[in-house]
Design an enzyme around this catalytic site. Structure first.
Site, mmCIF file in Angstrom:
data_model
loop_
_atom_site.group_PDB
_atom_site.id
_atom_site.type_symbol
_atom_site.label_atom_id
_atom_site.label_comp_id
_atom_site.label_asym_id
_atom_site.label_seq_id
_atom_site.Cartn_x
_atom_site.Cartn_y
_atom_site.Cartn_z
ATOM 1 N N ARG A 66 23.732 34.079 37.365
ATOM 2 C CA ARG A 66 24.923 34.779 36.877
ATOM 3 C C ARG A 66 26.169 34.036 37.349
ATOM 4 N NH1 ARG A 66 27.043 36.473 41.422
ATOM 5 N NH2 ARG A 66 25.788 37.473 43.029
ATOM 6 N N GLY A 67 27.309 34.436 36.803
ATOM 7 C CA GLY A 67 28.572 33.932 37.306
ATOM 8 C C GLY A 67 28.896 34.560 38.659
ATOM 9 N N GLN A 69 29.965 34.588 42.919
ATOM 10 C CA GLN A 69 29.471 34.057 44.176
ATOM 11 C C GLN A 69 28.497 35.041 44.824
ATOM 12 O OE1 GLN A 69 32.157 31.583 46.394
ATOM 13 N NE2 GLN A 69 33.707 31.705 44.800
ATOM 14 N N ILE A 70 28.570 35.200 46.129
ATOM 15 C CA ILE A 70 27.549 35.973 46.821
ATOM 16 C C ILE A 70 27.915 37.453 46.874
ATOM 17 C CG2 ILE A 70 28.537 35.686 49.152
ATOM 18 C CD1 ILE A 70 25.589 35.266 50.126
ATOM 19 N N GLY A 135 28.794 40.782 37.464
ATOM 20 C CA GLY A 135 28.363 39.403 37.310
ATOM 21 C C GLY A 135 27.495 39.298 36.076
ATOM 22 N N ALA A 148 27.131 46.466 39.842
ATOM 23 C CA ALA A 148 26.616 47.175 41.018
ATOM 24 C C ALA A 148 27.716 48.111 41.521
ATOM 25 C CB ALA A 148 26.208 46.194 42.109
ATOM 26 N N CYS A 164 31.747 38.299 47.097
ATOM 27 C CA CYS A 164 32.240 37.656 45.876
ATOM 28 C C CYS A 164 33.195 36.501 46.188
ATOM 29 C CB CYS A 164 32.900 38.674 44.950
ATOM 30 S SG CYS A 164 31.785 40.025 44.498
#
Length: 206
Positions: A66-67, A69-70, A135, A148, A164
């Site tokens: 997905r696009g 970050q974490i 995402g 989420a 993120c």
């Protein structure tokens, strides 16, 4: 739009199932919303940088497509995967993102919580605190991954990351604002109703 409740499900096999669904679908495949709750896991998106995982722990890290970050998923968080045909909508990616954000905002409003999107960063916020993350991945003309929403969970794992990619980002959840906190199933019912309305193509769009 079909709503599939998958309950508590490990992240990795769910991710593989998303990819398989997307690869197998055709123009006649019905769109689906997958409602899921995950055991503790960090997911690292395509733009993810290793330094945003601040220190190691026993929580697994899964690299995904997905696009973004974490982020963190765990029990008490409502995850909805939007398995939808992008071509069918004749809309921009921004339109899809806004539909997800607006659905979350409308759901929270039903509990008296005032939340908003931020044009500079995806997700939904209460003031400066983030309550929901987004995402997406668009491949073969279809959308998967999703959103989420923090409902009633242990937020401390977010302290192990820059959520993120934002250092010091404060996270919040419905339980911080509403007592008694509604159940995950109750929130899921409201959220999927809004998503179905926002994401179903209108007759004039077909």
């Amino acid at each position: 739009m079909k709503i599939i409740h998958k309950g508590l499900a490990d992240y990795a096999p769910t991710f593989e199932a998303m990819k398989a669904f997307n690869a197998a679908r055709d123009e006649n495949t019905e769109d689906e919303l997958w409602v899921v709750e995950h055991p503790p896991v960090f997911t690292q998106g395509l733009a993810g940088k290793p330094e945003h995982l601040l220190f190691g722990s026993d929580i697994p890290v899964v690299q995904i497509d997905r696009g973004g970050q974490i982020t963190y998923h765990g029990p008490g968080q409502l995850v909805v995967y939007t398995m939808i045909d992008f071509k069918r909508r004749k809309k921009s990616v921004r339109h899809i993102v806004s539909a997800l954000e607006n659905s979350i905002i409308a759901t929270l409003a039903e509990y008296g919580i005032t939340a908003a999107a931020d044009p500079k960063r995806p997700g939904v916020y209460i003031g400066e605190q983030k309550i929901a993350s987004l995402g997406l991945r668009i491949k073969n003309g279809s959308v998967y991954h999703g959103l989420a929403l923090n409902v009633n969970m242990d937020l401390t794992p977010f302290h192990q990351i820059n959520p993120c990619g934002y250092a010091g980002m404060e996270m919040t959840q419905i339980a911080d604002w509403v007592q008694p906190c509604p159940t995950l199933d109750e929130v899921a019912g409201k959220l999927t109703a809004h998503l179905s309305t926002q994401l179903t193509p209108k007759e004039t769009e077909s």
